[in-house]
Scaffold this active site. Structure first.
Site: not given
Ligand code: GDP
Ligand code: MN
Length: 386
Positions: A110, A195
């Site tokens: 991530y 993101e």
């Protein structure tokens, strides 16, 4: 402002990131034209909506590369509403589906860069276990770096990150390049959030499987290219209408419509209403230059929300003149033939004249100059059965 995943991935490509081979589709009839682009045996169908958590909501499907099957699945996805844990009850309409070649994942990471308002910094946020369950990970399990506007970060940060991700030192330059490119993309495009989750590690390469991009609304004047591709169908139609008229409007779930001048006073009004257990239907700041047209559009936008049962107006005449606002309100209420109960508090510059205007209007408007008692009146009205 949000981009769709496929738009965010186009942006990533421009900066040299690797994304899976994909094509976006908004009409099943064009499937035959794009199908030849895919050679793999497995494809991923991804509903394009301005929300995350699509995977868990059934909006991401893994299918065999078979024409009939693809057609069938696309028909069940396109132009349907997709409800996820991050949307409201109505969900968002799937106007596009992104078809991508399936990528094998060795490891999922991530990565995000965002503005952390608390510490007033741009921050890099990394987890060694990306994917769908990221929300359930405690904040302690993330690696964070405060990024510097001039040089992003130091080499030792990259080495620390390498260690944190349990990657071999051979990945040093790959990782460094990845971080610096992320940062450049973030800054160049005036983002508030970038993101990428998951970033897949496969065959020594980092592949961006999903991307979420949020552009700073305040930078829209200089990000015209990005603004021009925003899919406004993803936004609530009332908020789109408000934006057109330069009104700061946020839809809420109560039944008291609210018009205030100034964002600070609007927030204070929300606080006082909730202090007395009332529920606002919206936040609306009409700004310091409230003229009749602005007041007209404020009422128009508020009344698009069918939950609105009554209207509370709170005006402080600092720069703006209360009498001018009062004149506008009286004329708009007559023009639009508004029958909903209205409670108004007007105080400050030229408020005496304003009070006379309201009283002389013979409209069904309740005037109360005391904040607390005005709020109590509107809440009482909002609870009455019609
Ligand atoms: P989100 O649920 O809205 O965040 O959508 P994502 O694009 O992140 O997809 C959800 C999950 O599906 C990801 O976290 C991946 O684990 C998986 N996924 C998506 N695309 C691919 C792919 O091409 N290959 C593999 N193996 N998994 C994928
Ligand atoms: Mn994701």
């Amino acid at each position: 402002m949000y981009l769709h995943e496929f738009q965010a991935k186009e942006l990533l490509c421009k900066y040299g990131f690797i994304v899976p081979k994909g094509k976006v589709i908004d009409n099943v009839n064009t499937l035959s034209d794009i199908r030849s682009c895919f050679s793999g045996t497995k494809l991923v169908l991804k509903s394009q909506i301005h929300s995350g958590a699509r995977g868990k909501a059934g909006g991401i499907l893994l299918v065999d590369n078979n024409y009939g099957l693809l057609l069938n699945k696309l028909e069940t996805m396109l132009n349907k509403q997709l409800v996820t844990s991050q949307t409201d009850l109505f969900g968002k309409s799937v106007n596009y589906v992104l078809i991508e070649e399936y990528v094998k994942i060795e490891r999922e990471f991530y990565f995000s860069i965002f503005i952390d308002r608390k510490i007033e910094h741009i921050v890099l946020f990394v987890s060694s276990h990306g994917g769908e369950d990221i929300e359930s990970q405690g904040l302690d399990s993330f690696f964070t770096i405060k990024l510097n506007l001039l040089y992003a970060c130091y080499d030792f940060h990259i080495r620390e990150l390498l260690y944190f991700l349990n990657l071999d030192k051979d990945y040093y330059f790959l990782l460094k390049d990845f971080i610096f490119k992320l940062f450049k993309l973030f800054i160049d495009n005036d983002l508030v959030l970038l993101e990428i989750n998951p970033v897949a590690l496969f065959n020594g390469r980092l592949i961006c499987l999903d991307a979420k991009v949020e552009i700073d609304d305040n930078a829209s004047f200089r990000q015209l290219k990005l603004v021009s591709i925003i899919d406004y169908r993803q936004k609530n139609f009332i908020e789109v209408e408000a934006e057109k008229h330069n009104l700061s409007y946020v839809l809420l779930d109560g039944n008291i419509g609210c018009i205030v001048n100034g964002a600070g006073l609007a927030m204070a009004t929300m606080d006082v209403i909730s202090l007395y257990n009332g529920k606002l239907a919206n936040f609306l700041d009409i700004g310091g230059d409230a003229n009749e047209e602005k007041v007209f559009f404020a009422f128009k936008v508020i009344l698009l929300n069918k939950n609105v049962k009554c209207i509370f107006i709170n005006i402080f005449g600092g720069i703006v003149r209360c009498d001018v606002v009062a004149d506008s309100i009286v004329s708009v209420v007559k023009r639009m033939n508004i029958v909903l109960p209205i409670v108004i508090r007007l105080i400050g510059n030229m408020s005496k004249e304003a009070i006379n205007i309201i009283n002389d209007s013979n409209l069904n408007i309740i005037l109360d100059l005391d904040f607390a008692s005005a709020v109590q009146k509107i809440i009482y009205i909002s609870r009455k059965k019609l």
